[in-house]
Write a protein that holds these residues in place. Sequence first.
Motif, PDB file in Angstrom:
ATOM      1  N   LEU A   1      24.449  72.206  41.366  1.00 33.98           N
ATOM      2  CA  LEU A   1      24.070  73.539  41.842  1.00 33.98           C
ATOM      3  C   LEU A   1      22.587  73.663  42.220  1.00 33.98           C
ATOM      4  O   LEU A   1      22.258  74.260  43.254  1.00 33.98           O
ATOM      5  CB  LEU A   1      24.447  74.587  40.791  1.00 33.98           C
ATOM      6  CG  LEU A   1      24.192  76.050  41.130  1.00 33.98           C
ATOM      7  CD1 LEU A   1      24.843  76.450  42.443  1.00 33.98           C
ATOM      8  CD2 LEU A   1      24.694  76.945  39.993  1.00 33.98           C
ATOM      9  N   PRO A   2      21.654  73.092  41.429  1.00 29.97           N
ATOM     10  CA  PRO A   2      20.237  73.202  41.809  1.00 29.97           C
ATOM     11  C   PRO A   2      19.924  72.636  43.190  1.00 29.97           C
ATOM     12  O   PRO A   2      19.026  73.121  43.869  1.00 29.97           O
ATOM     13  CB  PRO A   2      19.514  72.423  40.707  1.00 29.97           C
ATOM     14  CG  PRO A   2      20.426  72.509  39.536  1.00 29.97           C
ATOM     15  CD  PRO A   2      21.797  72.444  40.111  1.00 29.97           C
ATOM     16  N   LYS A   3      20.661  71.598  43.609  1.00 32.77           N
ATOM     17  CA  LYS A   3      20.430  71.019  44.930  1.00 32.77           C
ATOM     18  C   LYS A   3      20.738  72.042  46.026  1.00 32.77           C
ATOM     19  O   LYS A   3      20.020  72.119  47.032  1.00 32.77           O
ATOM     20  CB  LYS A   3      21.317  69.782  45.122  1.00 32.77           C
ATOM     21  CG  LYS A   3      21.083  68.665  44.124  1.00 32.77           C
ATOM     22  CD  LYS A   3      22.082  67.533  44.326  1.00 32.77           C
ATOM     23  CE  LYS A   3      21.960  66.481  43.248  1.00 32.77           C
ATOM     24  NZ  LYS A   3      23.003  65.426  43.399  1.00 32.77           N
ATOM     25  N   TYR A   4      21.801  72.814  45.827  1.00 33.28           N
ATOM     26  CA  TYR A   4      22.158  73.838  46.799  1.00 33.28           C
ATOM     27  C   TYR A   4      21.172  75.005  46.762  1.00 33.28           C
ATOM     28  O   TYR A   4      20.818  75.569  47.799  1.00 33.28           O
ATOM     29  CB  TYR A   4      23.577  74.334  46.534  1.00 33.28           C
ATOM     30  CG  TYR A   4      24.640  73.349  46.964  1.00 33.28           C
ATOM     31  CD1 TYR A   4      25.260  73.459  48.206  1.00 33.28           C
ATOM     32  CD2 TYR A   4      25.024  72.304  46.136  1.00 33.28           C
ATOM     33  CE1 TYR A   4      26.223  72.553  48.613  1.00 33.28           C
ATOM     34  CE2 TYR A   4      25.988  71.386  46.530  1.00 33.28           C
ATOM     35  CZ  TYR A   4      26.580  71.518  47.770  1.00 33.28           C
ATOM     36  OH  TYR A   4      27.533  70.618  48.168  1.00 33.28           O
ATOM     37  N   ILE A   5      20.736  75.362  45.561  1.00 34.43           N
ATOM     38  CA  ILE A   5      19.750  76.438  45.434  1.00 34.43           C
ATOM     39  C   ILE A   5      18.457  76.069  46.167  1.00 34.43           C
ATOM     40  O   ILE A   5      17.830  76.914  46.811  1.00 34.43           O
ATOM     41  CB  ILE A   5      19.455  76.729  43.952  1.00 34.43           C
ATOM     42  CG1 ILE A   5      20.713  77.338  43.292  1.00 34.43           C
ATOM     43  CG2 ILE A   5      18.272  77.674  43.801  1.00 34.43           C
ATOM     44  CD1 ILE A   5      20.575  77.536  41.803  1.00 34.43           C
ATOM     45  N   ALA A   6      18.076  74.794  46.081  1.00 36.76           N
ATOM     46  CA  ALA A   6      16.850  74.336  46.737  1.00 36.76           C
ATOM     47  C   ALA A   6      16.932  74.446  48.251  1.00 36.76           C
ATOM     48  O   ALA A   6      15.914  74.516  48.938  1.00 36.76           O
ATOM     49  CB  ALA A   6      16.550  72.897  46.326  1.00 36.76           C
TER      50      ALA A   6
END
Length: 253
Positions: free
Chosen positions: A235-240
Amino acid sequence: MKVALFGAYDRRAPRYRILTKGLIRNGVDVIECNDRSKPIPLRFLKLIKKHRSLEYDILFIGHVGQYIVPLAKLISRKTIVFDVFNSLYETIVIDRKLIEKGSYKAKMLFNLDKYSFKLSHLCIADTYQHKLYFSKTFNVEENKFEVVYPGSDDDVFYPRPEHKDETFLVMFVGSFIPLHGVSFIIRAAKTLEKYKDIRFLLIGRGQTYNEATKLARQLKVKNVSFLPPIKYEDLPKYIAKADVCLGIFGNTS
Protein backbone atom coordinates in the motif's frame (compact mmCIF):
# COMPACT_ATOMS: atom_id res chain seq x y z
CA MET A 1 2.58 -6.27 33.28
CA LYS A 2 1.52 -9.32 31.28
CA VAL A 3 -1.33 -9.03 28.78
CA ALA A 4 -2.98 -12.04 27.16
CA LEU A 5 -4.54 -11.43 23.75
CA PHE A 6 -7.64 -13.62 23.68
CA GLY A 7 -10.12 -14.65 20.99
CA ALA A 8 -10.44 -15.11 17.25
CA TYR A 9 -8.81 -11.83 16.24
CA ASP A 10 -7.16 -11.52 12.85
CA ARG A 11 -3.38 -11.23 13.20
CA ARG A 12 -3.24 -9.54 9.77
CA ALA A 13 -5.59 -6.71 10.79
CA PRO A 14 -3.91 -3.28 11.05
CA ARG A 15 -5.63 -2.61 14.40
CA TYR A 16 -4.14 -5.80 15.84
CA ARG A 17 -0.65 -4.95 14.58
CA ILE A 18 -0.72 -1.41 15.94
CA LEU A 19 -2.07 -2.22 19.41
CA THR A 20 0.22 -5.23 19.86
CA LYS A 21 3.35 -3.32 18.84
CA GLY A 22 2.27 -0.42 21.04
CA LEU A 23 1.98 -2.68 24.08
CA ILE A 24 5.35 -4.31 23.44
CA ARG A 25 7.14 -0.98 22.86
CA ASN A 26 5.76 0.23 26.20
CA GLY A 27 7.30 -2.69 28.06
CA VAL A 28 4.26 -4.94 28.30
CA ASP A 29 4.75 -8.71 28.11
CA VAL A 30 2.28 -9.90 25.45
CA ILE A 31 1.14 -13.52 25.13
CA GLU A 32 -1.47 -14.92 22.76
CA CYS A 33 -4.47 -17.19 23.06
CA ASN A 34 -5.90 -17.21 19.54
CA ASP A 35 -8.11 -19.67 17.71
CA ARG A 36 -10.14 -19.25 14.52
CA SER A 37 -11.50 -22.78 14.21
CA LYS A 38 -14.96 -23.48 12.84
CA PRO A 39 -17.64 -24.06 13.96
CA ILE A 40 -17.69 -21.56 16.83
CA PRO A 41 -18.39 -24.16 19.60
CA LEU A 42 -15.14 -25.91 18.63
CA ARG A 43 -13.38 -22.55 18.73
CA PHE A 44 -14.68 -21.94 22.24
CA LEU A 45 -13.50 -25.36 23.44
CA LYS A 46 -10.01 -24.76 22.05
CA LEU A 47 -9.81 -21.29 23.60
CA ILE A 48 -10.88 -22.65 26.99
CA LYS A 49 -8.22 -25.36 26.80
CA LYS A 50 -5.48 -22.91 25.79
CA HIS A 51 -6.54 -20.45 28.48
CA ARG A 52 -6.01 -22.95 31.31
CA SER A 53 -2.23 -22.76 31.03
CA LEU A 54 -2.01 -18.95 30.82
CA GLU A 55 -0.72 -16.61 33.49
CA TYR A 56 -1.50 -12.92 32.94
CA ASP A 57 -2.68 -9.67 34.51
CA ILE A 58 -5.10 -8.48 31.82
CA LEU A 59 -7.17 -10.39 29.29
CA PHE A 60 -7.33 -8.31 26.11
CA ILE A 61 -10.03 -9.05 23.53
CA GLY A 62 -9.58 -7.62 20.06
CA HIS A 63 -12.25 -6.75 17.53
CA VAL A 64 -14.59 -8.35 16.46
CA GLY A 65 -14.90 -9.78 19.98
CA GLN A 66 -18.48 -9.15 21.12
CA TYR A 67 -19.24 -12.87 21.22
CA ILE A 68 -15.90 -13.63 22.91
CA VAL A 69 -16.42 -11.34 25.92
CA PRO A 70 -19.09 -13.53 27.62
CA LEU A 71 -16.77 -16.54 27.32
CA ALA A 72 -13.88 -14.53 28.76
CA LYS A 73 -16.04 -13.39 31.68
CA LEU A 74 -17.04 -16.98 32.34
CA ILE A 75 -13.51 -18.42 32.50
CA SER A 76 -11.42 -15.50 33.79
CA ARG A 77 -11.35 -13.57 37.05
CA LYS A 78 -8.80 -11.05 35.78
CA THR A 79 -9.37 -7.60 34.26
CA ILE A 80 -11.00 -7.79 30.83
CA VAL A 81 -10.22 -5.10 28.27
CA PHE A 82 -12.21 -5.10 25.05
CA ASP A 83 -11.10 -3.23 21.92
CA VAL A 84 -14.56 -2.50 20.51
CA PHE A 85 -13.45 -0.60 17.40
CA ASN A 86 -16.96 -0.82 15.95
CA SER A 87 -20.48 -1.83 16.91
CA LEU A 88 -21.87 -4.97 15.28
CA TYR A 89 -25.37 -3.49 15.43
CA GLU A 90 -24.36 -0.18 13.83
CA THR A 91 -22.18 -1.85 11.21
CA ILE A 92 -24.49 -4.65 10.07
CA VAL A 93 -27.96 -3.18 10.71
CA ILE A 94 -27.60 0.61 10.40
CA ASP A 95 -24.76 1.14 7.94
CA ARG A 96 -24.68 -1.95 5.73
CA LYS A 97 -28.40 -2.75 6.13
CA LEU A 98 -27.74 -6.48 5.84
CA ILE A 99 -30.30 -7.19 8.59
CA GLU A 100 -33.63 -5.43 8.95
CA LYS A 101 -33.87 -2.96 11.82
CA GLY A 102 -36.26 -4.18 14.53
CA SER A 103 -35.87 -7.83 13.57
CA TYR A 104 -34.94 -10.57 16.01
CA LYS A 105 -31.40 -10.74 14.58
CA ALA A 106 -31.00 -6.97 14.88
CA LYS A 107 -32.06 -7.07 18.55
CA MET A 108 -29.66 -9.94 19.15
CA LEU A 109 -26.75 -7.91 17.71
CA PHE A 110 -27.79 -4.88 19.79
CA ASN A 111 -27.73 -6.92 22.99
CA LEU A 112 -24.46 -8.61 22.02
CA ASP A 113 -22.89 -5.16 21.75
CA LYS A 114 -24.49 -3.90 24.96
CA TYR A 115 -23.56 -6.80 27.20
CA SER A 116 -20.05 -7.15 25.82
CA PHE A 117 -19.55 -3.55 26.98
CA LYS A 118 -21.13 -4.16 30.39
CA LEU A 119 -19.22 -7.39 31.05
CA SER A 120 -15.83 -5.83 30.23
CA HIS A 121 -13.94 -3.84 32.83
CA LEU A 122 -12.70 -1.39 30.19
CA CYS A 123 -13.68 -0.83 26.56
CA ILE A 124 -11.51 0.87 23.95
CA ALA A 125 -12.97 3.05 21.21
CA ASP A 126 -11.02 4.34 18.22
CA THR A 127 -12.49 7.86 18.25
CA TYR A 128 -14.16 10.15 20.79
CA GLN A 129 -17.38 10.16 18.74
CA HIS A 130 -17.49 6.35 18.85
CA LYS A 131 -17.05 6.51 22.62
CA LEU A 132 -20.07 8.82 22.91
CA TYR A 133 -22.09 6.70 20.49
CA PHE A 134 -21.41 3.47 22.40
CA SER A 135 -22.22 5.07 25.72
CA LYS A 136 -25.44 6.79 24.63
CA THR A 137 -26.84 4.12 22.29
CA PHE A 138 -26.27 1.15 24.59
CA ASN A 139 -26.79 2.97 27.91
CA VAL A 140 -23.34 2.23 29.27
CA GLU A 141 -21.53 4.67 31.55
CA GLU A 142 -19.13 6.88 29.62
CA ASN A 143 -16.19 6.23 31.95
CA LYS A 144 -16.28 2.58 30.84
CA PHE A 145 -14.63 3.69 27.58
CA GLU A 146 -11.19 5.02 26.73
CA VAL A 147 -10.04 6.24 23.32
CA VAL A 148 -7.03 4.83 21.47
CA TYR A 149 -7.00 6.58 18.10
CA PRO A 150 -6.46 4.74 14.83
CA GLY A 151 -2.79 4.73 13.98
CA SER A 152 -0.56 3.19 11.38
CA ASP A 153 2.10 0.53 11.49
CA ASP A 154 5.28 2.57 11.18
CA ASP A 155 7.25 -0.52 10.18
CA VAL A 156 5.20 -0.39 6.96
CA PHE A 157 4.13 3.26 6.69
CA TYR A 158 6.96 5.78 6.82
CA PRO A 159 8.19 8.68 4.64
CA ARG A 160 9.54 7.54 1.30
CA PRO A 161 10.30 9.16 -2.08
CA GLU A 162 7.37 10.22 -4.23
CA HIS A 163 6.80 8.33 -7.47
CA LYS A 164 4.51 10.58 -9.45
CA ASP A 165 3.91 11.11 -13.14
CA GLU A 166 2.50 14.11 -14.96
CA THR A 167 -1.12 13.38 -14.05
CA PHE A 168 -2.74 14.36 -10.75
CA LEU A 169 -3.66 11.05 -9.10
CA VAL A 170 -6.57 10.85 -6.65
CA MET A 171 -6.61 7.50 -4.83
CA PHE A 172 -9.10 5.63 -2.65
CA VAL A 173 -8.38 2.35 -0.86
CA GLY A 174 -11.15 0.53 0.97
CA SER A 175 -13.63 -2.31 1.29
CA PHE A 176 -16.46 -0.54 -0.56
CA ILE A 177 -18.88 -0.59 2.38
CA PRO A 178 -21.70 2.02 2.46
CA LEU A 179 -19.68 4.02 5.01
CA HIS A 180 -17.06 4.74 2.36
CA GLY A 181 -19.46 6.42 -0.06
CA VAL A 182 -17.63 5.39 -3.23
CA SER A 183 -20.54 6.56 -5.42
CA PHE A 184 -19.84 10.15 -4.33
CA ILE A 185 -16.21 9.76 -5.41
CA ILE A 186 -17.31 8.56 -8.85
CA ARG A 187 -19.75 11.45 -9.26
CA ALA A 188 -17.03 13.89 -8.21
CA ALA A 189 -14.70 12.35 -10.77
CA LYS A 190 -17.35 12.88 -13.44
CA THR A 191 -17.52 16.60 -12.68
CA LEU A 192 -13.72 16.81 -13.06
CA GLU A 193 -13.60 14.86 -16.30
CA LYS A 194 -12.90 17.96 -18.37
CA TYR A 195 -9.52 18.27 -16.62
CA LYS A 196 -7.52 15.71 -18.59
CA ASP A 197 -4.60 15.69 -16.16
CA ILE A 198 -6.72 14.40 -13.22
CA ARG A 199 -7.38 10.68 -12.79
CA PHE A 200 -8.88 8.55 -10.02
CA LEU A 201 -7.74 5.11 -8.83
CA LEU A 202 -10.17 3.13 -6.64
CA ILE A 203 -8.61 0.10 -4.95
CA GLY A 204 -10.53 -2.70 -3.24
CA ARG A 205 -13.68 -4.80 -3.32
CA GLY A 206 -16.76 -5.09 -1.14
CA GLN A 207 -20.50 -4.68 -0.68
CA THR A 208 -21.04 -1.70 -2.99
CA TYR A 209 -18.39 -2.60 -5.60
CA ASN A 210 -20.86 -3.81 -8.25
CA GLU A 211 -23.05 -0.78 -7.63
CA ALA A 212 -20.03 1.52 -8.00
CA THR A 213 -18.81 -0.03 -11.26
CA LYS A 214 -22.36 0.07 -12.64
CA LEU A 215 -22.60 3.79 -11.81
CA ALA A 216 -19.24 4.41 -13.52
CA ARG A 217 -20.53 2.70 -16.66
CA GLN A 218 -23.82 4.61 -16.57
CA LEU A 219 -22.04 7.95 -16.24
CA LYS A 220 -19.46 6.85 -18.82
CA VAL A 221 -16.69 8.11 -16.58
CA LYS A 222 -13.35 8.06 -18.36
CA ASN A 223 -11.02 9.18 -15.57
CA VAL A 224 -11.69 6.39 -13.04
CA SER A 225 -9.85 3.06 -12.81
CA PHE A 226 -10.63 0.14 -10.49
CA LEU A 227 -8.00 -2.15 -9.01
CA PRO A 228 -8.48 -5.35 -6.93
CA PRO A 229 -7.32 -5.40 -3.30
CA ILE A 230 -3.55 -5.13 -2.88
CA LYS A 231 -1.22 -6.49 -0.22
CA TYR A 232 -1.04 -4.44 2.97
CA GLU A 233 2.72 -4.15 2.64
CA ASP A 234 2.38 -2.81 -0.93
CA LEU A 235 0.00 0.00 0.00
CA PRO A 236 2.74 2.59 0.77
CA LYS A 237 4.04 2.22 -2.80
CA TYR A 238 0.65 3.26 -4.15
CA ILE A 239 0.34 6.10 -1.64
CA ALA A 240 3.72 7.42 -2.81
CA LYS A 241 2.30 7.66 -6.34
CA ALA A 242 -0.82 9.58 -5.30
CA ASP A 243 -1.29 13.33 -5.00
CA VAL A 244 -4.43 12.96 -2.85
CA CYS A 245 -5.67 9.98 -0.81
CA LEU A 246 -9.40 9.99 -0.03
CA GLY A 247 -11.23 9.01 3.13
CA ILE A 248 -14.88 8.42 3.97
CA PHE A 249 -17.82 10.07 2.16
CA GLY A 250 -20.83 7.90 3.01
CA ASN A 251 -24.06 9.58 4.15
CA THR A 252 -25.07 6.91 6.67
CA SER A 253 -25.28 7.93 10.32
